[in-house]
Design a protein around this motif. Structure first.
Motif: not given
Length: 398
Positions: A336-361
């Motif tokens: 997230k940007l306020d002008g040229n300054t970053a004010v946030g860093y977050e997820t939009f889409i995830d799930g390609w990686l299954d964290e418990p099993s560490q398997e990915r598709f």
């Protein structure tokens, strides 16, 4: 000796078969396009129901069986061109019935690591490791691809970080990065072009180095309002699981230096080269990203489908780690940007990686916004192109 009619017929049939095979081989050798498959959404085996999106968003498979799908560009007539890294192919994907599902795919074959592609003035530009090619009037010649013209053939030929992402800037120049030919080294001692972003005129003339100290960028774009160039950069390996961070950077003037190999993330001195130059000499990233997330494409959204708040974000395709104890990335993130300054860093889409099993598709690579405002995402591990749309109701503020 008299030859029977049956023998003559068999000989004729065999001769025809040999001719057909030879012609087919010659067709492939001449880089002509061929129809690959007709897609049926019900047959897709990708488990996209595992993907997590914000409320109101929907993701579908636009095309599958696109082996190694990476960089994307779209033609004037709506043909989606898709480059690859290891498959040596460029795809031309058509949605002729406009149902947002590919129904014809053509292949341009036998190229050398054609990761980077761009479209301009009816021509498709393809970046191989050491040169740039141009296919003129491409959408009118998909059934018989012409021989390409060489735009430029004097880039380094090292394969380590040799694949390229290319794009035309608002100045109509073609921007081409040259990655460092190593994990960590001062490669500019041998060749100033390494660890840089170059640019040139559309005909290949007037090439110059535009930015320095860029280890390996595989994604950049320009802010739609002020025209500044933004790029992601992949951090070096072998410093541990959690350092150094990958980066989101902004170029405000030609000639700036972004730290590699001396400084990482704006604050971390390299253990080998850090004593030579302090971090204060370089341009710090706008946002430190996760270590080893391997950020590739970065895009600003200016379509009319997503809620207006997404115009304040930089979308980043995090391809995902390959040498971390526990995998990270494998998602579309938002800064997230306020002008040229970053004010946030977050997820939009995830799930390609299954964290418990560490398997990915899947491993997202590039993003492209269509005319209707939906977003395409390429995936070189799941061999697919996804389409993200917003089906919720926007709240109109007074």
């Amino acid at each position: 000796m008299k030859i029977s009619s049956k023998t003559l017929a068999a000989f004729t049939l065999i001769s025809f078969a040999i001719c057909f095979v030879n012609c087919k081989q010659n067709k492939s050798a001449d880089n002509e396009a061929e129809v690959v498959v007709q897609y049926d959404e019900s047959k897709s085996i990708l488990p996209i129901d595992r993907l997590n999106l914000p409320e109101g968003f929907k993701i579908e498979v636009f095309a599958d069986s696109i082996d190694g799908a990476r960089s994307m560009a779209i033609g004037n007539d709506g043909t989606l061109f898709v480059g690859t890294r290891n498959e040596n192919k460029v795809y031309a994907i058509q949605d002729r019935d406009k149902d947002f599902r590919a129904d014809k795919v053509l292949i341009l074959d036998s190229l050398e690591v054609p990761n980077g592609i761009a479209y301009k003035n009816g021509a498709l530009f393809v970046a191989e490791v050491g040169r740039l090619l141009r296919y003129d009037d491409i959408e009118n010649q998909l059934d018989s691809i012409p021989e390409p013209k060489v735009v430029y053939d004097d880039y380094p030929t090292e394969f380590h970080h040799g694949w390229k992402y290319i794009a035309f800037g608002p100045d109509d120049k073609l921007y081409v990065p040259v990655g460092a030919p190593c994990n960590i080294c001062d490669s500019t001692v041998a060749d100033q072009r390494f660890a840089s972003i170059t640019r040139m005129d559309i005909d290949g003339s007037n090439r110059e180095i535009y930015a320095h100290g860029v280890r390996n960028t595989v994604g950049f774009t320009w802010h739609p309002e002020n025209g500044d160039m933004w790029f992601t950069d992949n951090g070096r390996d072998m410093m541990g699981d959690d350092i150094p961070p990958c980066e989101l950077n902004r170029i405000s003037a030609a000639g700036q230096h972004f730290g590699y190999p001396f400084c990482h993330g704006g604050t971390i001195a390299d253990p080998v080269f850090g004593e030579q130059k302090p971090c204060e000499e370089f341009i710090a990233p706008v946002q430190q990203l996760g270590a080893h997330v391997a950020p590739l494409a970065v895009k600003f959204y200016r379509g009319k489908m997503f809620p207006d708040k997404y115009k304040d974000y930089a979308f980043i395709a995090e391809h995902g780690s390959w040498n971390r104890t526990k995998k990270v990335g494998y998602r579309i993130s938002l800064v997230k940007l306020d002008g040229n300054t970053a004010v946030g860093y977050e997820t939009f889409i995830d799930g390609w990686l299954d964290e418990p099993s560490q398997e990915r598709f899947g491993r997202p690579v590039d993003m492209l916004v269509l005319d209707d405002g939906s977003m395409l995402i390429s995936d070189d591990y799941g061999d697919a192109i996804y389409r993200v749309s917003y089906v919720g109701t926007q709240v109109v503020s007074n």
